[in-house]
Design an enzyme around this catalytic site. Structure first.
Site, short mmCIF file in Angstrom:
data_model
loop_
_atom_site.label_atom_id
_atom_site.label_comp_id
_atom_site.label_asym_id
_atom_site.label_seq_id
_atom_site.Cartn_x
_atom_site.Cartn_y
_atom_site.Cartn_z
N SER A 180 -5.88 5.76 11.38
CA SER A 180 -7.03 6.14 12.21
C SER A 180 -7.69 4.93 12.85
O SER A 180 -8.24 5.01 13.95
CB SER A 180 -8.05 6.94 11.40
OG SER A 180 -8.75 6.11 10.50
N ASP A 234 0.82 -1.21 0.00
CA ASP A 234 0.00 0.00 0.00
C ASP A 234 0.85 1.26 0.00
O ASP A 234 0.49 2.27 -0.60
CB ASP A 234 -0.93 0.00 1.21
CG ASP A 234 -2.08 -0.99 1.06
OD1 ASP A 234 -2.34 -1.43 -0.08
OD2 ASP A 234 -2.72 -1.32 2.07
N GLY A 235 2.00 1.22 0.68
CA GLY A 235 2.89 2.38 0.71
C GLY A 235 3.38 2.75 -0.67
O GLY A 235 3.46 3.94 -1.01
N ASP A 275 -2.11 14.26 21.84
CA ASP A 275 -0.86 14.02 21.12
C ASP A 275 -0.96 14.37 19.65
O ASP A 275 0.03 14.29 18.91
CB ASP A 275 -0.44 12.54 21.25
CG ASP A 275 0.20 12.24 22.59
OD1 ASP A 275 0.23 13.14 23.45
OD2 ASP A 275 0.67 11.10 22.79
N ARG A 278 -6.52 19.14 23.90
CA ARG A 278 -5.16 18.84 24.33
C ARG A 278 -4.95 17.35 24.09
O ARG A 278 -5.64 16.52 24.66
CB ARG A 278 -4.96 19.16 25.81
CG ARG A 278 -5.03 20.62 26.16
CD ARG A 278 -4.72 20.85 27.64
NE ARG A 278 -4.79 22.25 27.98
CZ ARG A 278 -5.88 22.88 28.41
NH1 ARG A 278 -7.02 22.18 28.55
NH2 ARG A 278 -5.86 24.16 28.70
N SER A 285 -6.11 2.30 13.94
CA SER A 285 -5.26 1.99 15.10
C SER A 285 -5.54 2.93 16.26
O SER A 285 -5.33 2.57 17.42
CB SER A 285 -3.79 2.07 14.71
OG SER A 285 -3.48 1.17 13.67
N HIS A 316 4.44 14.14 23.32
CA HIS A 316 4.39 15.52 23.79
C HIS A 316 3.01 16.08 23.48
O HIS A 316 2.59 16.12 22.33
CB HIS A 316 5.47 16.36 23.09
CG HIS A 316 5.37 17.82 23.38
ND1 HIS A 316 5.64 18.35 24.62
CD2 HIS A 316 5.03 18.87 22.58
CE1 HIS A 316 5.47 19.66 24.58
NE2 HIS A 316 5.10 19.99 23.36
#
EC number: 2.7.1.23
Length: 292
Positions: free
Chosen positions: A191, A73-74, A177, A175, A193, A158
């Site tokens: 999405s 797929d990549g 990741d 707020r 995952s 972060h």
């Protein structure tokens, strides 16, 4: 016999000898059938072929009416981001892992390709996403994505703060990741995952999925595909990134904001008539089989 395709391009980014062999066999098979065939220039140097016709990806987009992508797929995502600007159909032979987009099994590729080349196929027009990063009302960076656009920090784990506007209306602040903005095509990727739903690929919708939000009330949000999404950030945020299909990364600097919308371009993906989307989900995701 009527030819539904006259000029065919063979593309991919082979990393294994089996993929290279598939390129060679496919080229000879198509030439024997009388097609005009171009092999992507970078691949041709690795193949044991005598004076093949070669072309860049852009030239294949201009010259050919079908591109066959060999790989996972990549590979198809990389190729399709370029070929989507041209009127060319794309089909994939899976030499990777999952193969949601490259759905032809290498074991019966010639049988299925014969069906397609004889006109027994259908076309799926998968829409893409445009992403534009603005600074002082001017576009500073832009790209396109087939699967998803992901907002994330430069540093791992972060938390960042941002606001989301949809069609210039404030939708929510968060707020977390980061945020995944996915097409139906990408709903079986990153999405999924992150806890997002699977969206049937013909639905005209865009999916927003939070990444590890700092509130239990944050949930995936499905919106119309003609919506325009704007992301704003606090002045203290630095070193943010926008990733397109996990292959292109755009930095977001202070006082910049991000627009995401449906592109005017499409991935013209074709399948054999026998292709069944739900059968693909069952096999790729190891869903339960039929009871009866």
């Amino acid at each position: 016999m009527k030819q539904y395709f006259n000029c065919i391009g063979i593309v991919g980014r082979p990393r294994h000898s089996t993929a290279l062999i598939t390129h060679e066999i496919l080229y000879k098979w198509l030439i024997k059938k009388g097609y005009q065939v171009f092999i992507e220039y970078n691949i041709s140097k690795k193949l044991n072929l005598k004076n093949p016709k070669t072309a860049t990806l852009i030239e294949i987009g201009r010259l050919c009416d079908l591109a066959i992508v060999i790989g996972g797929d990549g590979n198809l995502l990389f190729t399709a981001r370029i070929l989507s600007y041209f009127n060319i159909k794309i089909i994939g032979i899976n030499c990777g892992n999952l193969g949601f987009l490259t759905d032809l099994n290498p074991d019966n590729k010639f049988k299925k390709l014969s069906e397609v080349l004889s006109g027994k196929y259908f076309v799926e027009n998968r829409f893409l996403l445009d992403v534009m990063i603005y600074k002082k009302e001017q576009v500073s960076k832009s790209s396109i994505a087939i699967n998803e656009v992901v907002l994330h920090p430069k540093n791992v784990a972060h938390m960042i703060e941002f606001e989301v506007y949809i069609n210039d209306n404030f939708a929510f602040s968060q707020r977390s990741d980061g945020l995944i903005i996915s097409t139906p095509t990408g709903s079986t990727g990153y999405s999924l995952s992150a806890g997002g739903p699977i969206i049937e690929t013909s639905l005209e919708s865009i999916l927003l999925v939070p990444m590890f939000p700092h509130t239990l009330s944050a949930r995936p949000l499905l919106i119309r595909s003609d919506s325009v999404i704007r992301l704003r950030f606090s002045d203290i945020e630095t070193d943010l990134k926008i990733s397109c299909d996990s292959q292109i990364v755009l930095p977001v600097k202070k006082k910049e904001y991000v627009f995401i919308r449906r592109s005017n371009y499409y991935l013209n993906l074709i399948h054999p008539k026998s292709y069944n989307y739900f059968e693909t989900l069952t096999s790729k995701l190891n869903w339960s089989k039929k009871f009866f």
